[in-house]
Each structure stands twice: as structure tokens, then as C-alpha cells.
Design a protein around this motif. Structure first.
Motif, PDB file in Angstrom:
ATOM      1  N   VAL A  80      -7.634   2.657  -3.330  1.00 45.06           N
ATOM      2  CA  VAL A  80      -6.215   3.004  -3.410  1.00 45.06           C
ATOM      3  C   VAL A  80      -5.882   3.286  -4.860  1.00 45.06           C
ATOM      4  O   VAL A  80      -6.159   2.470  -5.742  1.00 45.06           O
ATOM      5  N   LYS A  81      -5.291   4.453  -5.112  1.00 47.54           N
ATOM      6  CA  LYS A  81      -4.948   4.818  -6.487  1.00 47.54           C
ATOM      7  C   LYS A  81      -3.886   3.882  -7.038  1.00 47.54           C
ATOM      8  O   LYS A  81      -2.930   3.513  -6.354  1.00 47.54           O
ATOM      9  N   LYS A  82      -4.076   3.503  -8.287  1.00 47.57           N
ATOM     10  CA  LYS A  82      -3.109   2.623  -8.943  1.00 47.57           C
ATOM     11  C   LYS A  82      -1.922   3.438  -9.453  1.00 47.57           C
ATOM     12  O   LYS A  82      -2.081   4.532  -9.968  1.00 47.57           O
TER      13      LYS A  82
ATOM     14  N   PRO B 168      -3.283  -2.204   6.082  1.00 40.90           N
ATOM     15  CA  PRO B 168      -4.735  -2.382   5.953  1.00 40.90           C
ATOM     16  C   PRO B 168      -5.183  -2.572   4.510  1.00 40.90           C
ATOM     17  O   PRO B 168      -6.354  -2.842   4.259  1.00 40.90           O
ATOM     18  N   ILE B 169      -4.243  -2.451   3.563  1.00 39.88           N
ATOM     19  CA  ILE B 169      -4.554  -2.704   2.153  1.00 39.88           C
ATOM     20  C   ILE B 169      -4.422  -4.199   1.856  1.00 39.88           C
ATOM     21  O   ILE B 169      -5.188  -4.764   1.083  1.00 39.88           O
ATOM     22  N   ARG B 170      -3.455  -4.829   2.492  1.00 40.30           N
ATOM     23  CA  ARG B 170      -3.231  -6.267   2.294  1.00 40.30           C
ATOM     24  C   ARG B 170      -3.299  -6.964   3.655  1.00 40.30           C
ATOM     25  O   ARG B 170      -2.279  -7.298   4.254  1.00 40.30           O
ATOM     26  N   ILE B 171      -4.516  -7.135   4.141  1.00 37.24           N
ATOM     27  CA  ILE B 171      -4.735  -7.764   5.444  1.00 37.24           C
ATOM     28  C   ILE B 171      -4.481  -9.267   5.327  1.00 37.24           C
ATOM     29  O   ILE B 171      -4.953  -9.908   4.383  1.00 37.24           O
TER      30      ILE B 171
ATOM     31  N   ARG C   9     -24.008  -1.607  13.386  1.00 36.66           N
ATOM     32  CA  ARG C   9     -24.226  -2.944  12.833  1.00 36.66           C
ATOM     33  C   ARG C   9     -23.464  -3.131  11.522  1.00 36.66           C
ATOM     34  O   ARG C   9     -23.700  -2.423  10.543  1.00 36.66           O
ATOM     35  N   ALA C  10     -22.526  -4.075  11.536  1.00 32.94           N
ATOM     36  CA  ALA C  10     -21.766  -4.482  10.335  1.00 32.94           C
ATOM     37  C   ALA C  10     -21.219  -3.272   9.581  1.00 32.94           C
ATOM     38  O   ALA C  10     -21.252  -3.224   8.355  1.00 32.94           O
ATOM     39  N   LEU C  11     -20.686  -2.310  10.304  1.00 32.38           N
ATOM     40  CA  LEU C  11     -20.240  -1.044   9.707  1.00 32.38           C
ATOM     41  C   LEU C  11     -18.891  -1.204   9.005  1.00 32.38           C
ATOM     42  O   LEU C  11     -17.939  -1.738   9.585  1.00 32.38           O
ATOM     43  N   LYS C  12     -18.842  -0.745   7.759  1.00 38.39           N
ATOM     44  CA  LYS C  12     -17.614  -0.832   6.967  1.00 38.39           C
ATOM     45  C   LYS C  12     -17.318   0.508   6.302  1.00 38.39           C
ATOM     46  O   LYS C  12     -18.224   1.236   5.912  1.00 38.39           O
ATOM     47  N   LYS C  13     -16.014   0.799   6.173  1.00 43.10           N
ATOM     48  CA  LYS C  13     -15.577   1.939   5.388  1.00 43.10           C
ATOM     49  C   LYS C  13     -14.290   1.559   4.670  1.00 43.10           C
ATOM     50  O   LYS C  13     -13.237   1.374   5.289  1.00 43.10           O
TER      51      LYS C  13
ATOM     52  N   TRP D  95      -8.230  -1.877  -1.987  1.00 43.43           N
ATOM     53  CA  TRP D  95      -9.023  -1.087  -1.047  1.00 43.43           C
ATOM     54  C   TRP D  95      -8.334  -1.058   0.312  1.00 43.43           C
ATOM     55  O   TRP D  95      -7.836  -2.067   0.788  1.00 43.43           O
ATOM     56  N   LEU D  96      -8.316   0.098   0.911  1.00 46.93           N
ATOM     57  CA  LEU D  96      -7.842   0.232   2.286  1.00 46.93           C
ATOM     58  C   LEU D  96      -9.044   0.037   3.198  1.00 46.93           C
ATOM     59  O   LEU D  96      -9.970   0.843   3.199  1.00 46.93           O
ATOM     60  N   LYS D  97      -9.019  -1.032   3.968  1.00 49.39           N
ATOM     61  CA  LYS D  97     -10.163  -1.379   4.814  1.00 49.39           C
ATOM     62  C   LYS D  97      -9.998  -0.731   6.186  1.00 49.39           C
ATOM     63  O   LYS D  97      -9.505  -1.356   7.132  1.00 49.39           O
TER      64      LYS D  97
END
Length: 344
Positions: free
Chosen positions: A23-25, A295-298, A15-19, A36-38
């Protein structure tokens, strides 16, 4: 409270699982907003007992990250994974140990997933000892039965992993997973590191074990031919999201999401012609749709719209929801209700 048939049959619910991974600057980006890498971005699905659910998609779509979350090998950013109705991320002590016993994994690389310093007997007997499944005096006999179940001879018990081929090592990994009589096996690309002829043997073994043991499988793969043969339901992932969720037969017969169409059209098709030139011919190859976005800039709106040949007005503005259409779930404005002029 009386349980419905659906509750009784449901083994796993996500259910609504996210990870998200930070991302290091770089030095030149100090002071800028955090990125963030989604990897997994809000997925929902459920699995029935005695069934096979396959997750498919291009490399980097989040399939393996989802598998590791379901195994509780990493913590989620948000969301729940319910196994037999209990959130696995709240389990502790004996409850957590029982979950570990009930859910096992077959890793992609059999060369890396076996300890080179341990014999076959050491590898297979360890879970039997940890979970006190058999008495110590019966460990060798129990291990021998598991070895035979996966099609190997009992004379290999005292040998080491480097003495075996890739297919033999994967059989040993499968025997280790079966040792604790799991209810669910997560198979993360279990065939991709093997030769094609060996893949067929291991797939037939998994099918046989499924029929004999009634184990539920979460099958991670990019090979659509294998998915079509082995699975009951398919979840198609793209940039961390499930874009189509359907019965296997329905999905291969009539894909609804443009990305699913792209995947199926990209799969090699073997011609029935006897000529050698035709055997390796790719038919109905899709036009080049470009590279998968980062996946960082979707992209805004539908994440697939920059590559979609069917995109139209709302696709670059509004993210479609995963909704029911023609007996399955689809995340696409072609199938979700659309009001002309609403997005102008």
C-alpha cells in the motif's frame, strides 16, 4: 512409487498460497511502517478431476485474486500451486505452454474480454493455431464445430463482438476456452454481467459441457443459488482466508461457520406463495452485522469476530486454524478444541 487413488484423482493442489499487495504511503505517513493489503492470506485446497469447486464470499474476499494466481497471471507472495503434481510457478518453455493449454479462463465481463477488432473466427481460431491443434486448412471447420457446441450458428463467423448480446458474447468466450481441450476451466463470475434469464441459459450450457467433456471447473461466484446447483465442493472465503470447506450438499444443509450462516441467511429466498408481494420477499434476513473490515488492517484473532454474533473469549485473541469438524474443514473456535481459562 505407487500412486494412491487420491493422487491419481487430484488435478490441482493449492498450498499456503498468499498474495500481498504493498500500500502506497501518503505524505503524512512517511517513515511509518509498511502496510500490505492481504488479498489472499494462506489458503489451502485441492481439486479432483471431473469435479466443480466453487469459491464464494463477499466482494473483496480474495476469490478473483486466487483465480489469477492459479492461472499464473500473477506471482504469489508465498505458497505453491501444483497442477498434476508440478509447481506452476517453476514451469518454463514447453512445460509452461502445456500448462497454458490445460488451464483456461472464462472472464466475468464478455464485453471486455473479446477484442472488438477481431471476428468470431479470428478469436476462436487463434488458440487452435498457437497450439497447432488442427491444420491451417481445417481451422474454419474446427471453429464452426466449437461455435455449434456452445449453441450458436456458424453464420456468425465473420461478425464482430459489438454485433452480439451479452449472452452470445459469453458463449463465444466459452467456445474460445474449449478450443484447446482444457483439463481445468476457471470461471470467474461468468454470469454476473448477464441478465437473469440469460444466466440460466449459460449455466445450463456449462452443465451440459461438464457432463459431455468431463472438464474440471473452478467456479468463482457470489450467487449461492448457482453454486448450490453447479458445484460439488464449496470453499467459503473471508478476508483472504478459507473459513469453511465442505461438500456442497453438506454446507447448504448445515453450515458450521458463523460467516457461512450469514451468507446463506443473506441470500434471497422466493416464497412458494402465489401472491406477487411474496415473490420478492426476503425471509430469515440476518441482523446487521456491520461492514467487512479492511484487508489492510485485519482484526487480531479470528478476522470475522467483530461481526460474529457467536463470538466468545478466544475469538479476539487467537486466530482459529482450519481443522476438520463433522466431515468438513472449519476455521472457528466453536468447532476447534477450546480449553476454558487458557486465554484469560
Amino acid at each position: 512409487m505407487h500412486k494412491s487413488r487420491r493422487d491419481y484423482m487430484e488435478l490441482l493442489s493449492v498450498r499456503a498460497l498468499k498474495k500481498y499487495f504493498p500500500v502506497k504511503k501518503s505524505p503524512e505517513r512517511l517513515g511509518s511502517e509498511s502496510l500490505w493489503l492481504k488479498a489472499v492470506d494462506g489458503i489451502d485446497f485441492s481439486m479432483e478431476k471431473d469435479k466443480v469447486l466453487a469459491l464464494v464470499g463477499e466482494s473483496g474476499c480474495g476469490k478473483s485474486t486466487a483465480a489469477r494466481l492459479i492461472l499464473r497471471l500473477m506471482k504469489p507472495t508465498a505458497g505453491e500451486v501444483l497442477f498434476e503434481g508440478r509447481d506452476i510457478f517453476t514451469l518454463k518453455g514447453d512445460s509452461l505452454k502445456a500448462f497454458r493449454k490445460s488451464v483456461q479462463i472464462i472472464f466475468q465481463d464478455p464485453f471486455a474480454s473479446l477484442n472488438p477488432r477481431r471476428t468470431v473466427f479470428d478469436t476462436i481460431s487463434e488458440p487452435l493455431k498457437i497450439h497447432s491443434i488442427v491444420k491451417r486448412k481445417d481451422l474454419r471447420d474446427a471453429s464452426a464445430e466449437l461455435i455449434k457446441k456452445v449453441g450458436l450458428g456458424t453464420d456468425i463467423m465473420n461478425r464482430y463482438p459489438h454485433e452480439f448480446s451479452g449472452g452470445q458474447r459469453q458463449r463465444i468466450c466459452i467456445a474460445r476456452a474449449l478450443a484447446v481441450n482444457p483439463k481445468l476451466i476457471v470461471a470467474d463470475e461468468p454470469l454476473s454481467a448477464l441478465d437473469v434469464s440469460i444466466q440460466a441459459q449459460i449455466l445450463n450450457l456449462l452443465q451440459k459441457l461438464r457432463e459431455e467433456t468431463k472438464i474440471t471447473f473452478l467456479f468463482i461466484s457470489h450467487d449461492l443459488k448457482i453454486v448450490n446447483y453447479f458445484s460439488d465442493t464449496v470453499g467459503v472465503m473471508y478476508l483472504g482466508k478459507i473459513v469453511e470447506y465442505a461438500k456442497t450438499e453438506d454446507l447448504f444443509k448445515e453450515p458450521l461457520h458463523p460467516y457461512t450462516e450469514l451468507l446463506l441467511a443473506s441470500a434471497p429466498k422466493i416464497s412458494h406463495s402465489p401472491s406477487p408481494q411474496a415473490i420478492h420477499r426476503f425471509t430469515d434476513s440476518p441482523k446487521d452485522t456491520g461492514e467487512i473490515p479492511s484487508p489492510i488492517r485485519i482484526p487480531a484473532g479470528c478476522p470475522f469476530h467483530p461481526r460474529c454474533p457467536k463470538r466468545f473469549n478466544p475469538c479476539d485473541k487467537i486466530a482459529p486454524e482450519l481443522k476438520e469438524a463433522k466431515g468438513r474443514l472449519v476455521s472457528c473456535h466453536l468447532w476447534n478444541p477450546y480449553e476454558p481459562g487458557k486465554y484469560n
